[in-house]
Write an enzyme that holds these catalytic residues in place. Structure first.
Site, short mmCIF file in Angstrom:
data_model
loop_
_atom_site.label_atom_id
_atom_site.label_comp_id
_atom_site.label_asym_id
_atom_site.label_seq_id
_atom_site.Cartn_x
_atom_site.Cartn_y
_atom_site.Cartn_z
N LYS A 136 4.47 6.03 7.98
CA LYS A 136 4.63 5.65 6.50
C LYS A 136 5.34 4.11 6.66
O LYS A 136 6.13 3.89 7.58
CB LYS A 136 5.67 6.15 5.75
CG LYS A 136 5.67 5.80 4.49
CD LYS A 136 4.76 6.06 3.36
CE LYS A 136 4.63 5.52 2.04
NZ LYS A 136 3.89 4.01 2.13
N GLN A 171 11.32 0.95 10.76
CA GLN A 171 10.88 1.81 9.76
C GLN A 171 11.00 3.30 10.05
O GLN A 171 11.34 4.08 9.18
CB GLN A 171 9.53 1.54 9.69
CG GLN A 171 8.92 2.26 8.09
CD GLN A 171 9.07 1.10 7.02
OE1 GLN A 171 8.88 -0.07 7.26
NE2 GLN A 171 9.58 1.75 6.13
N LYS A 220 3.73 0.20 10.72
CA LYS A 220 4.03 -0.85 10.09
C LYS A 220 2.46 -1.54 10.55
O LYS A 220 1.80 -1.21 11.58
CB LYS A 220 5.03 -1.94 10.50
CG LYS A 220 5.06 -3.04 9.68
CD LYS A 220 5.98 -2.73 8.55
CE LYS A 220 6.31 -3.65 7.48
NZ LYS A 220 7.40 -3.20 6.44
N GLY A 239 2.97 -2.06 0.69
CA GLY A 239 2.92 -3.54 0.60
C GLY A 239 4.23 -3.91 1.60
O GLY A 239 5.05 -3.16 2.07
N ASP A 240 4.22 -5.22 1.73
CA ASP A 240 5.37 -5.93 2.38
C ASP A 240 5.13 -7.64 2.08
O ASP A 240 4.28 -7.77 1.07
CB ASP A 240 5.30 -5.87 4.01
CG ASP A 240 6.72 -6.06 4.59
OD1 ASP A 240 7.68 -5.54 4.42
OD2 ASP A 240 6.74 -7.38 5.36
N ASN A 248 8.78 -10.15 -4.28
CA ASN A 248 9.11 -8.65 -4.90
C ASN A 248 10.41 -8.17 -4.61
O ASN A 248 11.22 -8.01 -5.53
CB ASN A 248 8.14 -7.82 -4.20
CG ASN A 248 8.58 -6.57 -4.65
OD1 ASN A 248 9.18 -5.56 -3.85
ND2 ASN A 248 7.96 -6.13 -5.99
N SER A 256 8.23 4.85 -2.49
CA SER A 256 6.77 5.26 -1.82
C SER A 256 6.60 6.61 -1.67
O SER A 256 5.56 7.20 -1.95
CB SER A 256 6.55 4.24 -0.54
OG SER A 256 6.15 3.36 -0.89
P1 NDP Z 1 7.17 -11.36 -0.72
O1 NDP Z 1 5.72 -11.75 -0.23
O2 NDP Z 1 6.91 -10.73 -2.24
O3 NDP Z 1 8.15 -12.38 -0.78
C1 NDP Z 1 8.52 -12.99 0.30
C2 NDP Z 1 9.57 -14.20 0.02
O4 NDP Z 1 10.00 -14.50 1.20
C3 NDP Z 1 9.00 -15.27 -0.54
O5 NDP Z 1 9.90 -15.93 -1.45
C4 NDP Z 1 8.40 -16.00 0.66
O6 NDP Z 1 8.40 -17.76 0.25
C5 NDP Z 1 9.70 -15.77 1.30
N1 NDP Z 1 9.53 -16.15 2.76
C6 NDP Z 1 8.32 -15.19 3.51
N2 NDP Z 1 8.29 -15.79 4.81
C7 NDP Z 1 9.03 -16.80 5.01
C8 NDP Z 1 9.31 -17.64 5.94
N3 NDP Z 1 8.65 -17.33 7.26
N4 NDP Z 1 10.35 -18.55 5.84
C9 NDP Z 1 11.06 -18.73 4.68
N5 NDP Z 1 10.69 -17.95 3.25
C10 NDP Z 1 9.66 -16.91 3.61
O7 NDP Z 1 7.57 -10.20 0.02
P2 NDP Z 1 8.91 -8.88 -0.07
O8 NDP Z 1 9.76 -9.54 -1.19
O9 NDP Z 1 8.00 -7.72 -0.41
O10 NDP Z 1 9.45 -8.93 1.20
C11 NDP Z 1 10.77 -9.71 1.63
C12 NDP Z 1 11.29 -8.89 2.60
O11 NDP Z 1 11.77 -7.54 2.22
C13 NDP Z 1 10.65 -8.91 3.88
O12 NDP Z 1 11.41 -8.75 4.86
C14 NDP Z 1 10.17 -7.33 3.88
O13 NDP Z 1 9.81 -6.95 4.96
C15 NDP Z 1 11.36 -6.56 3.28
N6 NDP Z 1 11.16 -5.56 2.64
C16 NDP Z 1 10.05 -5.26 1.33
C17 NDP Z 1 9.93 -4.23 0.89
C18 NDP Z 1 8.90 -4.05 -0.30
O14 NDP Z 1 8.92 -3.07 -0.66
N7 NDP Z 1 8.18 -5.03 -0.57
C19 NDP Z 1 10.65 -2.96 1.33
C20 NDP Z 1 11.74 -3.25 2.32
C21 NDP Z 1 11.87 -4.29 2.87
P3 NDP Z 1 6.82 -18.11 0.14
O15 NDP Z 1 6.38 -17.58 -1.28
O16 NDP Z 1 7.09 -19.68 0.33
O17 NDP Z 1 6.08 -17.59 1.25
O1 2IT Z 2 9.66 -2.43 4.94
C1 2IT Z 2 9.70 -1.31 3.89
O2 2IT Z 2 10.34 -0.62 3.86
C2 2IT Z 2 8.54 -1.95 3.34
N1 2IT Z 2 7.79 -2.74 3.45
C3 2IT Z 2 7.82 -0.49 2.35
C4 2IT Z 2 7.07 0.53 2.97
C5 2IT Z 2 6.60 1.53 2.15
O3 2IT Z 2 5.76 2.40 2.60
O4 2IT Z 2 6.77 1.75 0.92
#
Ligand code: NDP
Ligand code: 2IT
Length: 457
Positions: free
Chosen positions: A98, A119, A134, A173-174, A248, A387
């Protein structure tokens, strides 16, 4: 612990990390993630002869398998585009693989291995039966039309579908993979296998998605921070927070922080950060959603709507003074220089909502300054936990209410906090909880026990 034992542990860690370097050349992020875990877990593992005899640590740093494949597709001009995609199936000892899929031009094997490795521990901490994986691609969805994103997602699934399944591996997603991308991937998956199953999570709520999944990572991280503060007889009420990102995770961190009485002062993206000294209220959060989720524009647009706010191009928000920092964008976005600024400005708590946003050097500075530090594998586990609830609802063919899901999420974040305290609070060593040790050891135990029970596999 005697001096001789400390030296023996330090030597074992050094030998182990040398092996990681040799076996995984040029994989800096993976090395960083392993170093953090091994430093916590080695002393614990050495006290239990079965973990040593069965070489559990050596096995846990080696993924079960990695699938690498080409994704060919045609852009809107009819030109052929070629991307690379991966699925790292790290460990399924305690449940089906997952973990999310990331689409970003920086994606490489090292990044996906660090994410897959972390993860495993995160998923174990949730208490749910989830293995760790992942995946992702170096595809950049930015500036691509919806039709291009659709063709890419469909092309990717033509290969990925044979490696996943509701009892095998369940992607989500991520970064760069939200509702739009999940819709295209799930639609193609369903068509290819001719089955409607819960093989992907983060689906739209009209077709098997869970209420609160979109909000879960951000909400969960704020609940975690609230637990940390409550444990010290404090709370989020009245606190100021600096947040990075505006995707997100960052958006729903901001929403829940506001809801619990705190004030978020900054948000950012890869073009710079915005600083609103009055804090983001509901209307302002809606404006950010419109800019980032609907228009898919740059965060600087915000100051056109709210001219009192400031936009600082090409900078990170860590120079703004606040009680709490919640990095919510990407790995290694908060380094030693940033940590020094936050410490000088009196930060009390740093809570990782992103995966590994804080460098090892910065964590050390926070520890020395007695700033509480919460690692992502504990603090951001709310996303994967919901999830897991989506998988349960799909199997039951039921839909839980938003209240029910959020209650369960809140309980899981509290349980993870308690696990961190159980394994990371040594009053003889320090008067503050070591959440890194707590999360790493707490996540390790279940996986290690399962692996030793299975024998040598
Ligand atoms: P999104 O794609 O929705 O948003 C990512 C954000 O981070 C955007 O604002 C983006 O800016 C910025 N960003 C991405 N890459 C860079 C970079 N190299 N330098 C500067 N800014 C950057 O992703 P999420 O919000 O889903 O994910 C954010 C973090 O949370 C990640 O580390 C992800 O692994 C982690 N995460 C996500 C989960 C989920 O359920 N979605 C669960 C647990 C952890 P821009 O728009 O300019 O690219
Ligand atoms: O980093 C994370 O935990 C995620 N991007 C979510 C993973 C998931 O399966 O919901």
């Amino acid at each position: 612990m005697g001096k001789a034992v400390e030296v023996e542990i330090a030597n074992k860690i050094a030998v182990f990390l040398k092996m990681i370097r040799t076996n995984n050349p040029f994989q800096e992020e993976f090395f960083q993630a392993v170093k953090e875990v091994i430093t916590s877990v080695m002393p614990f593992a050495l006290e239990n002869s079965k973990y040593v005899k069965y070489k559990v640590l050596e096995r846990m740093v080696e993924p079960d398998r990695i699938v690498i494949f080409r994704v060919s597709w045609q852009d809107d001009n009819g030109e052929v585009q070629v991307n690379r995609a991966w699925r790292v199936q790290f460990n399924n000892s305690i449940g089906p693989y997952k973990g999310g899929m990331r689409f970003h031009p920086s994606v490489n094997l090292s990044i996906l291995k660090f994410l897959g490795f972390e993860q495993c521990f995160k998923n174990s901490l949730t208490g749910l039966p989830l293995g760790g994986a992942k995946g992702g691609s170096n595809f950049d969805p930015k500036h691509r039309s919806d039709a291009e994103v659709m063709r890419f997602c469909h092309a990717l699934m033509i290969e990925l579908h044979r490696h996943i399944g509701e009892n095998t591996d369940v992607p989500a997603g991520d970064i760069g993979v939200g509702g739009r991308e999940i819709g295209y991937m799930f639609g193609q998956y369903k068509r290819i296998v001719n089955k409607f199953t819960g093989t992907i999570t983060g689906k739209g709520v009209d077709f098997g998605g869970s209420l609160i999944r979109k909000e879960a990572t951000g909400y969960g991280a704020v609940y975690f921070a609230e637990n940390v503060l409550n444990f010290r007889g404090d709370s989020l009420k009245g606190k100021t927070i600096v947040v990075s990102g505006s995707g997100n995770v960052a958006i729903y961190v901001t929403e829940k922080a506001l809801n619990l009485g705190a004030q978020v002062l900054t948000l950012s993206d890869s073009s710079g950060y915005i600083y609103d000294r009055e804090g983001f209220n509901e209307e302002k959060i809606a404006a950010v959603k419109e800019i980032k989720e609907i228009k898919r524009a740059r965060i600087g647009e915000y100051v056109k709507i709210y001219p009192k706010a400031e936009f600082h191009p090409n900078k990170r928000p860590w120079e703004v003074a606040a009680d709490i920092a919640i990095p919510s964008a990407t790995q290694n976005e908060l380094d030693e220089e940033d940590a020094k600024k936050l410490i000088a400005n009196g930060v009390q708590l740093v809570c990782e909502a992103a995966n590994m946003p804080v460098t090892l050097g910065a964590i050390e500075l926070f520890n020395t300054a007695k700033v509480i530090f919460n690692p992502g594998k504990a603090a951001n586990a709310g996303g994967v936990a919901v999830s897991g609830f989506e998988q349960s609802q799909n199997s039951l063919r039921m839909t839980w209410s938003a209240e029910e899901v959020e209650d369960r999420l809140k309980n899981i974040m509290k349980d993870i906090h308690d696990t961190c305290v159980k394994f990371g609070y040594n009053k003889k060593k320090s008067d503050i909880v070591n959440y890194v040790d707590g999360a790493n050891i707490g996540g390790f135990v279940k996986i290690a026990n399962a692996m030793t029970t299975y024998g040598v596999v």
